[in-house]
Design an enzyme around this catalytic site. Structure first.
Site, short mmCIF file in Angstrom:
data_model
loop_
_atom_site.label_atom_id
_atom_site.label_comp_id
_atom_site.label_asym_id
_atom_site.label_seq_id
_atom_site.Cartn_x
_atom_site.Cartn_y
_atom_site.Cartn_z
N GLY A 285 -0.98 6.75 -0.47
CA GLY A 285 -1.19 7.95 0.35
C GLY A 285 -0.24 9.07 -0.05
O GLY A 285 0.79 8.86 -0.67
N ALA B 113 60.17 22.00 -15.59
CA ALA B 113 59.25 22.72 -14.71
C ALA B 113 58.80 24.03 -15.35
O ALA B 113 59.57 24.70 -16.04
CB ALA B 113 59.93 22.99 -13.38
N ARG C 296 2.24 14.96 5.88
CA ARG C 296 3.09 15.48 6.95
C ARG C 296 4.58 15.54 6.58
O ARG C 296 5.38 16.08 7.34
CB ARG C 296 2.89 14.63 8.23
CG ARG C 296 1.61 14.98 8.96
CD ARG C 296 1.28 13.98 10.03
NE ARG C 296 0.73 12.75 9.49
CZ ARG C 296 0.53 11.63 10.19
NH1 ARG C 296 0.87 11.58 11.46
NH2 ARG C 296 0.02 10.57 9.63
N THR D 235 -7.47 2.00 3.71
CA THR D 235 -6.61 0.84 3.42
C THR D 235 -7.41 -0.34 2.84
O THR D 235 -6.91 -1.08 2.00
CB THR D 235 -5.86 0.39 4.69
OG1 THR D 235 -6.79 0.29 5.77
CG2 THR D 235 -4.78 1.40 5.07
N ARG E 96 36.61 13.17 -9.14
CA ARG E 96 35.27 13.44 -9.70
C ARG E 96 34.85 12.32 -10.64
O ARG E 96 35.65 11.44 -10.97
CB ARG E 96 35.29 14.80 -10.40
CG ARG E 96 35.39 15.97 -9.39
CD ARG E 96 35.64 17.27 -10.09
NE ARG E 96 34.65 17.50 -11.13
CZ ARG E 96 34.81 18.34 -12.15
NH1 ARG E 96 35.94 19.02 -12.27
NH2 ARG E 96 33.86 18.50 -13.04
N ARG F 290 61.89 29.95 -21.02
CA ARG F 290 61.69 30.53 -19.69
C ARG F 290 62.17 31.97 -19.69
O ARG F 290 63.17 32.29 -20.37
CB ARG F 290 62.51 29.75 -18.67
CG ARG F 290 62.05 28.33 -18.56
CD ARG F 290 62.99 27.53 -17.68
NE ARG F 290 62.42 26.21 -17.49
CZ ARG F 290 62.95 25.28 -16.70
NH1 ARG F 290 64.07 25.54 -16.07
NH2 ARG F 290 62.38 24.12 -16.57
N LEU G 10 0.85 -1.20 0.00
CA LEU G 10 0.00 0.00 0.00
C LEU G 10 0.88 1.25 0.00
O LEU G 10 1.65 1.47 0.94
CB LEU G 10 -0.90 0.02 1.24
CG LEU G 10 -1.80 -1.21 1.43
CD1 LEU G 10 -2.70 -1.02 2.64
CD2 LEU G 10 -2.62 -1.47 0.17
N ALA G 11 0.77 2.01 -1.06
CA ALA G 11 1.64 3.19 -1.18
C ALA G 11 0.95 4.32 -1.93
O ALA G 11 1.58 5.05 -2.68
CB ALA G 11 2.94 2.80 -1.88
#
Ligand code: UD1
Ligand code: MG
Length: 464
Positions: free
Chosen positions: A16, A429, A20, A85, A339, A447, A13-14
């Protein structure tokens, strides 16, 4: 433990609304430890291997269907108006089924276990009962239907709280709302149930006196652990259910050889899988469909979501992994972010303040400090210096970086994608790499000249 009830039709039963919850989402779709209440209930009843499952939905049925899909064995039934119900169960009358027994459960009781349901069905069959209700003895019966018994302790019926007298409200044996009923009798009785009560609803529990009037056998089976029937109506009960389920899940993993430090600070969701000799340290969260092999350590304060960790993986403190896979003996963090689409092979090291997105890092490669690696395929045994960045985005499109095996990249290098780096290459680098880098040798970009100003004097405080 598997129970097999081939003659059983389960009705959930689902329909409702769950007013609330104060939510745009149907109540049964709210999550308890990463899995919706309804999925918990569905998985629990699947353990019984019933002949069929009928799901009565109403409020937000489209949303509920989109979430659950169409599993084999499941029949969707729409209850357009929620008239109680009993009215809900009646909707399952004409489902094609060979079952002669019906088990009725609610979609909002995620703590229910298949052991308890099996015990109810077994007790029903052993006693040759016609109606069996699962009851519980609780300290605070508020809100539940009370079980009425006569002087001989025989169950006579169930009275809803709103319809109960002050005296009846003192009864501490309550109905869980879960029933096992002979199918033919169930629907015969339901056709006779009226809505002559305070709520003007067709109550399922009203089949009890109707069955008794036909000399049928009605019994209440008391559940061992009343926690299981906690029905969720609001967000406070949702958090209570999470707390209870979290304890259960912790116990389960502890029994299976997992150490959990400061367990009260740790979250392990329901779909997580953990191997033996893992340690989950304080403040960590294992979320969604996460898998840990044997001998892994996570945390303190790390989050692993929908990720696959092989054996002996270390996720050091304050790391965040989402939709990633990490090979044997690799280590991640502290302060690392993996990620979606980060794939680390065996023995990879990703260190502090490193972000990896949609990239493959080959066996034994290391990205130890302050880097961004995105849309990259990296070979084996590379060493990526501190501050290296793959410039993968031109403002409109994402581009690939391909790095060969045994590549050494000096600190603070920018790899402007699309770009390729050959095997055994070394990059000096501070380079800005915009063209393909050949195998072997040293590649570096020009550089700025280094100067020395000999007579320069460092300013002192108070100088003007
Ligand atoms: C119900 C029982 C009560 C029991 C309690 C246990 C009745 C009349 N009362 O009360 O005896 O102690 O559960 O938690 O059965 N539903 C529908 N369609 C409807 C009405 C309800 O599908 O027309 C569903 C709801 O979505 C819910 C379940 O049935 O999943 C129970 O309904 P709810 O309104 O929560 O009943 P309670 O007042 O809790
Ligand atoms: Mg309820």
């Amino acid at each position: 433990m598997l129970h097999h009830f081939s003659t059983l039709q389960v009705i959930i039963l689902a329909a409702g609304k769950g007013t609330r919850m104060t939510s745009v989402k149907p109540k049964v779709l709210h999550n308890v430890l990463g899995k919706s209440m309804l999925e918990h209930v569905l998985h629990t009843v699947e353990d019984l291997q019933p002949e069929s499952v009928s799901l009565i939905a109403g409020h937000g049925i489209a949303q509920v269907k989109a979430h659950i899909g169409e599993p084999e064995n499941l029949t969707w039934i729409e209850q357009k108006e929620q008239l109680g119900t009993g009215h809900a169960v009646l909707h399952a009358e004409h489902v094609p089924t060979t079952a002669d027994l019906v088990l009725i459960v609610c979609g909002d009781t995620p703590l229910l276990t298949s052991e308890t349901l099996a015990a109810l069905v077994n007790a029903h069959q052993e006693k040759h009962a016609d109606v069996s209700v699962l009851s519980a003895l609780v300290d605070n019966p508020q809100g539940y239907g009370r079980i009425l018994r006569n002087a001989d302790n025989q169950v006579q019926g169930i009275i809803e709280e709103k319809d109960a007298s002050a005296e009846q409200r003192l009864i501490h044996e309550v109905s869980s709302g879960i029933f096992c009923v002979n199918r033919e009798l169930l629907f015969a009785c339901l056709h006779q149930v009226d809505n002559n009560n305070v709520q003007q609803e067709y109550y399922l529990p009203d089949i009890l006196p109707l069955a008794l009037a036909q000399q049928k056998t009605v019994q209440a089976i008391t559940m061992q652990n009343p926690d299981e029937m906690l029905g969720i109506n609001d967000r406070f009960q949702l958090s209570q259910a999470e707390a209870i389920m979290q304890q259960r899940i912790m116990r389960e993993w502890q029994k299976k050889g997992v150490t959990i430090e400061q367990a009260e600070t740790v979250r392990i969701e329901a779909s997580v899988n953990i191997g033996i000799d893992c340690t989950i340290r304080a403040g960590s969260q294992l979320l969604g469909a996460t898998h840990l092999g044997d001998g892994c350590t996570v945390g303190p304060y790390s989050i692993v979501q929908n990720s696959w960790l092989a054996d002996d993986v270390t996720v050091a403190p304050f790391s965040h992994l989402e939709e990633t896979s990490v090979g044997d003996k690799s280590s991640v963090g502290p302060f690392a972010r993996l990620r979606p689409g980060a794939k680390l092979d065996e023995g990879v090291k990703v260190g502090n303040f490193v972000e990896i997105k949609k990239s493959v890092l080959g066996q034994g490669s290391k990205v130890n400090h302050l880097s961004y690696i995105g849309d990259t395929i990296m070979g084996e045994h590379c060493n990526i210096g501190a501050g290296t960045i793959t410039c993968n985005y031109d403002g409109a499109n994402k581009h690939q970086t391909m790095i060969g095996d045994r590549v050494f990249i000096g600190s603070d290098t920018k790899l402007v994608a699309p770009v390729q780096v050959g095997d055994d290459a070394t990059i000096g680098a501070g380079s800005i790499i915009t063209k393909a880098v050949q195998n072997d040798g040293l590649t570096l970009s020009a550089r700025p000249e280094q100067r020395h100003v000999k007579d320069w004097i460092r300013p002192k405080k108070g100088d003007h």
